[in-house]
Write a protein that holds these residues in place. Structure first.
Motif, mmCIF file in Angstrom:
data_model
loop_
_atom_site.group_PDB
_atom_site.id
_atom_site.type_symbol
_atom_site.label_atom_id
_atom_site.label_comp_id
_atom_site.label_asym_id
_atom_site.label_seq_id
_atom_site.Cartn_x
_atom_site.Cartn_y
_atom_site.Cartn_z
ATOM 1 N N PHE A 26 -1.534 0.445 3.518
ATOM 2 C CA PHE A 26 -1.057 1.806 3.702
ATOM 3 C C PHE A 26 -1.711 2.734 2.683
ATOM 4 N N SER A 27 -2.143 3.924 3.143
ATOM 5 C CA SER A 27 -2.772 4.887 2.242
ATOM 6 C C SER A 27 -1.884 6.091 1.975
ATOM 7 N N GLN A 28 -0.643 6.088 2.507
ATOM 8 C CA GLN A 28 0.315 7.171 2.294
ATOM 9 C C GLN A 28 -0.250 8.537 2.673
ATOM 10 N N SER A 162 -2.179 2.995 -6.098
ATOM 11 C CA SER A 162 -2.407 2.613 -4.704
ATOM 12 C C SER A 162 -3.235 3.666 -3.977
ATOM 13 N N LEU A 163 -3.021 4.943 -4.301
ATOM 14 C CA LEU A 163 -3.839 5.999 -3.715
ATOM 15 C C LEU A 163 -5.293 5.867 -4.169
ATOM 16 N N ALA A 164 -5.499 5.568 -5.441
ATOM 17 C CA ALA A 164 -6.857 5.407 -5.952
ATOM 18 C C ALA A 164 -7.553 4.226 -5.292
ATOM 19 N N THR A 165 -6.827 3.121 -5.122
ATOM 20 C CA THR A 165 -7.400 1.948 -4.459
ATOM 21 C C THR A 165 -7.788 2.273 -3.020
ATOM 22 N N ALA A 166 -6.912 2.997 -2.320
ATOM 23 C CA ALA A 166 -7.210 3.386 -0.942
ATOM 24 C C ALA A 166 -8.436 4.289 -0.885
ATOM 25 N N PHE A 225 -6.373 2.101 7.500
ATOM 26 C CA PHE A 225 -5.006 1.945 7.039
ATOM 27 C C PHE A 225 -4.013 2.296 8.143
ATOM 28 N N SER A 226 -2.790 1.829 7.992
ATOM 29 C CA SER A 226 -1.766 2.103 8.989
ATOM 30 C C SER A 226 -1.213 3.516 8.906
ATOM 31 N N ASN A 227 -1.349 4.156 7.740
ATOM 32 C CA ASN A 227 -0.957 5.569 7.648
ATOM 33 C C ASN A 227 -1.822 6.296 6.641
#
Length: 227
Positions: A26-28, A162-166, A225-227
């Motif tokens: 998920f990438s939010q 997690s945002l940085a990883t995405a 990603f799913s989102n």
């Protein structure tokens, strides 16, 4: 904040990106927002992260985490909070991502034998709880004897990391740029974390462009990603 060494080590373990929480899918809303820049306006990763901290995490996810932490394992009341998070998250893609991330984290803790994890997962199976990530974080990290300030810091750091990883996986930025962005975000997390939270603090968020992007992204057949 003076965190004892033992608690600091537990916090590092559970905030680490290698902890099996399922969040990699998920990438939010980052993928959607970056891929739709031609329709929604120029995408800038640093500004996206700042908006997520100030207008979603600080007044919604952080508040849910704090309130769940303070409920100290009272599962029925935590489930009620969980349903409040569900009702206040308007975009299905973000609701689904939060639930799946929460369930993945809960499942990992159940396998590790963390107290309360199996019981709360049972409430999710019966539909009594939703399993949103911030609520599950507050529940589990309190069980691990991590104090409120530490739990909030972990939640904020994990969100930005997690945002940085995405962003790196999507090719939006490189690995060094990602670390620089995380470093710039840490003072924002610290400042946002200082705002008081009442025991009945309402959940608020305002990231309209991100939510529009996620809704449009849901109709796309090609995505990482799913989102």
């Amino acid at each position: 904040m003076n965190v004892p060494t033992a608690s600091l080590l537990v916090a590092l373990q559970h905030a680490d990106g290698q902890f099996p929480s399922g969040g990699f899918a998920f990438s939010q809303g980052l993928e959607a927002s970056s891929s739709l820049a031609d329709r929604l306006g120029e995408f800038d990763f640093a500004r996206f992260v700042e908006g997520q901290i100030l207008y979603r995490w600080a007044e919604s996810d952080r508040v849910a985490l704090v309130r769940a932490h303070r409920l100290a394992g009272k599962l029925e009341e935590i489930a009620e909070l969980d349903r409040e998070v569900e009702a206040s998250t308007f975009t299905e893609g973000l609701r689904a991502g939060s639930r799946r991330n929460g369930l993945a984290l809960l499942t990992a803790h159940q396998r590790l034998g963390t107290a309360g994890a199996a019981s709360y997962r049972a409430l999710i199976r019966t539909g009594s709880a939703c399993g949103h990530l911030a609520v599950v974080q507050g529940l589990l990290w309190r069980t691990l004897d991590l104090d409120e300030d530490t739990a909030v810091a972990m939640g904020g750091y994990q969100m930005v990391a997690s945002l940085a990883t995405a962003a790196v996986r999507l090719g939006v930025i490189g690995a060094i740029e990602a670390q620089a962005a995380i470093g710039r975000a840490l003072p924002l997390i610290e400042a946002a974390s200082a705002a008081p939270v009442a025991d009945d603090e309402p959940l608020r968020s305002f990231t309209p462009l991100c939510e529009i992007a996620v809704a449009l992204h849901g109709a796309s057949g090609q995505r990482l990603f799913s989102n």
